[in-house]
Design an enzyme around this catalytic site. Structure first.
Site, mmCIF file in Angstrom:
data_model
loop_
_atom_site.group_PDB
_atom_site.id
_atom_site.type_symbol
_atom_site.label_atom_id
_atom_site.label_comp_id
_atom_site.label_asym_id
_atom_site.label_seq_id
_atom_site.Cartn_x
_atom_site.Cartn_y
_atom_site.Cartn_z
ATOM 1 N N ARG A 192 0.845 -1.203 0.000
ATOM 2 C CA ARG A 192 0.000 0.000 0.000
ATOM 3 C C ARG A 192 0.873 1.243 0.000
ATOM 4 N NH1 ARG A 192 -2.618 -2.888 4.596
ATOM 5 N NH2 ARG A 192 -4.035 -4.333 3.577
ATOM 6 N N ASP A 228 -16.036 -5.116 -3.179
ATOM 7 C CA ASP A 228 -15.848 -6.388 -2.475
ATOM 8 C C ASP A 228 -17.186 -7.116 -2.486
ATOM 9 O OD1 ASP A 228 -13.510 -7.550 -0.408
ATOM 10 O OD2 ASP A 228 -15.517 -8.381 -0.094
ATOM 11 N N ASN A 255 -19.558 -8.812 -7.092
ATOM 12 C CA ASN A 255 -18.560 -9.770 -7.532
ATOM 13 C C ASN A 255 -17.628 -9.051 -8.510
ATOM 14 O OD1 ASN A 255 -17.142 -11.781 -8.961
ATOM 15 N ND2 ASN A 255 -18.772 -13.267 -8.546
ATOM 16 N N ASP A 276 -6.402 -7.374 -5.755
ATOM 17 C CA ASP A 276 -5.855 -8.118 -4.609
ATOM 18 C C ASP A 276 -6.811 -9.243 -4.227
ATOM 19 O OD1 ASP A 276 -4.371 -8.932 -2.438
ATOM 20 O OD2 ASP A 276 -5.097 -7.346 -1.118
ATOM 21 N N CYS A 316 -1.814 -14.110 -3.798
ATOM 22 C CA CYS A 316 -1.331 -14.660 -2.519
ATOM 23 C C CYS A 316 -1.430 -16.186 -2.513
ATOM 24 C CB CYS A 316 -2.085 -14.051 -1.344
ATOM 25 S SG CYS A 316 -3.851 -14.295 -1.406
#
Ligand code: SAH
Length: 373
Positions: A192, A228, A255, A276, A316
């Site tokens: 960030r 989100d 979505n 992300d 991730c």
């Protein structure tokens, strides 16, 4: 093991004489003691090494390693009151996570050996840090692989449902009892900060959770759209925007796959985009499907990005390597007919160290890209 990897799998153990969570001698050829480890009678990871060689670790090894992990974080000069204090294998405390949220600590004990020592660990943390409370967020599903139950309980002091923390200039209210992971995605803090160097114009923060990137970047942007799928997350983004006095943040419960398609349909354009997503590949079997998910969001984002704009794109999934992720993003750029330069290649923050020789500790990849005009 010689390269410093601390795991020995069940299939490599020929005989075991130990109980759940014991600190055991590991014997190799000719019965020679080659290491000491915490033993699990359930997990495929039967042994998690705590020392190598014939000597046992000193009886103070937990305390010594907790001290070392805490001292390392203190040396980093982090501009935040929330960060990771102990990152398991990478701090030579396998299967132990400790995060700090202001005056409170949140711990996760993810193996039988650490679970059995959680009380001792909490007592040592209490002596070193004097926290107002310590919460065991022992609800991750991986505990089931160890035959451990999923529970959330206070180990010391008291732990409220809301803790105020600061990350850079942004203030958050964290719910350590119910938030994802231990409350926040602490591993993205430095990404960030890095993204702030490039953010400008119209920002799209996709997979925003409580607004991590959106709130950090909003002061440098004209308008921010945070997306989100979780209604709860979206109301947190709105609350956090208000408490930080940010009036240019819009949050939508959607979505991301649908929202990107819709934004493309209406001809939207952004100068900065953050992707992300959650780990699309939670295991090896899910890798192919994950690849197409990463490809799709990166392709659509590169189309929505104005020439000269910046894309911060993350994965991730440990099971998708940095090289594989770079290939996917290149595929997306080719399909979007975009020329893209790599501005920064980044990973999880320094409070989530990567142990050389232990690839599992390197999971978060973050590329900052620029779409050429
Ligand atoms: N960027 C955040 C962390 C994101 S975690 C930060 O900096 O703190 C991933 C988020 O993606 C979660 O909040 C989850 O609710 C959300 N999510 C998962 N699948 C999604 C989807 N298909 N569309 C939108 N959001 C999704």
């Amino acid at each position: 093991m010689r390269a410093g990897h601390p795991w020995i799998y069940r299939s490599d153990v020929t005989a075991a004489d130990a109980s759940a969570g014991d600190l055991v001698e590991v014997r190799g050829a000719r019965e020679r003691v080659i290491a000491h480890a915490l033993y699990s009678d359930r997990s495929e990871i039967t042994l998690r090494l705590v020392s190598t060689g014939s000597e046992p670790p000193p009886s103070s090894f937990l305390r010594d390693r907790l001290h070392a992990a805490i001292d390392y974080r203190a040396s980093l000069g982090l501009d935040a009151t929330a960060y990771r204090l102990v990152h398991g294998e990478a701090d030579r405390l396998p299967a132990l996570i400790v995060d700090r949220y202001g005056d409170h600590l949140v711990l996760q004990a993810l193996s039988q050996g650490i679970d059995r020592r959680a009380g001792e660990i909490a007592a040592i943390l209490g002596e070193i840090l004097h926290p107002a409370g310590i919460l065991a967020r022992n609800d991750p599903r991986v505990r089931l692989l160890e035959g451990l139950e999923q529970t959330v309980e206070v180990l010391a002091g008291s732990v409220p449902e809301r803790i105020e923390v600061r990350e850079g200039a942004v203030r958050y209210d964290v719910d350590p009892w119910r938030g994802q992971k231990t409350g926040l995605f602490l591993d993205q803090r430095e990404n960030r900060e890095a993204a702030l160097r490039y953010a400008r114009g119209r920002l799209l923060d996709a997979f925003s959770y409580h607004g991590g990137f959106a709130l950090a970047l909003a002061p440098k942007c004209t308008a921010v759209l945070a997306v989100d799928i979780s209604e709860d997350a979206v109301s947190r983004i709105r609350e956090n925007a208000t408490r930080n006095g940010l009036t240019n943040v819009e949050a939508r419960a959607m979505n991301v796959f649908d929202e990107l398609r819709e934004l493309e349909r209406v001809g939207a354009r952004f100068d900065t985009i953050v992707l992300d997503p959650p780990a699309f590949a939670k295991n090896k079997a899910a890798v192919n499907k994950a690849m197409s998910g990463y490809k799709e969001i990166n392709l659509r984002a590169l189309k929505l990005l104005a020439p000269g704009g910046f894309l911060v794109t993350c994965s991730c999934s440990y099971n998708v390597s940095e090289g594989a992720f770079a290939d996917i993003v290149l595929d997306a750029a080719v399909d979007a007919a975009a020329h893209v330069s790599v501005v920064e290649k980044r990973m999880q923050g320094r409070d989530h160290p990567v142990l050389l020789g232990v690839p599992e500790t390197y999971y978060l990849k973050c590329f900052i890209l620029r779409k050429l005009a």
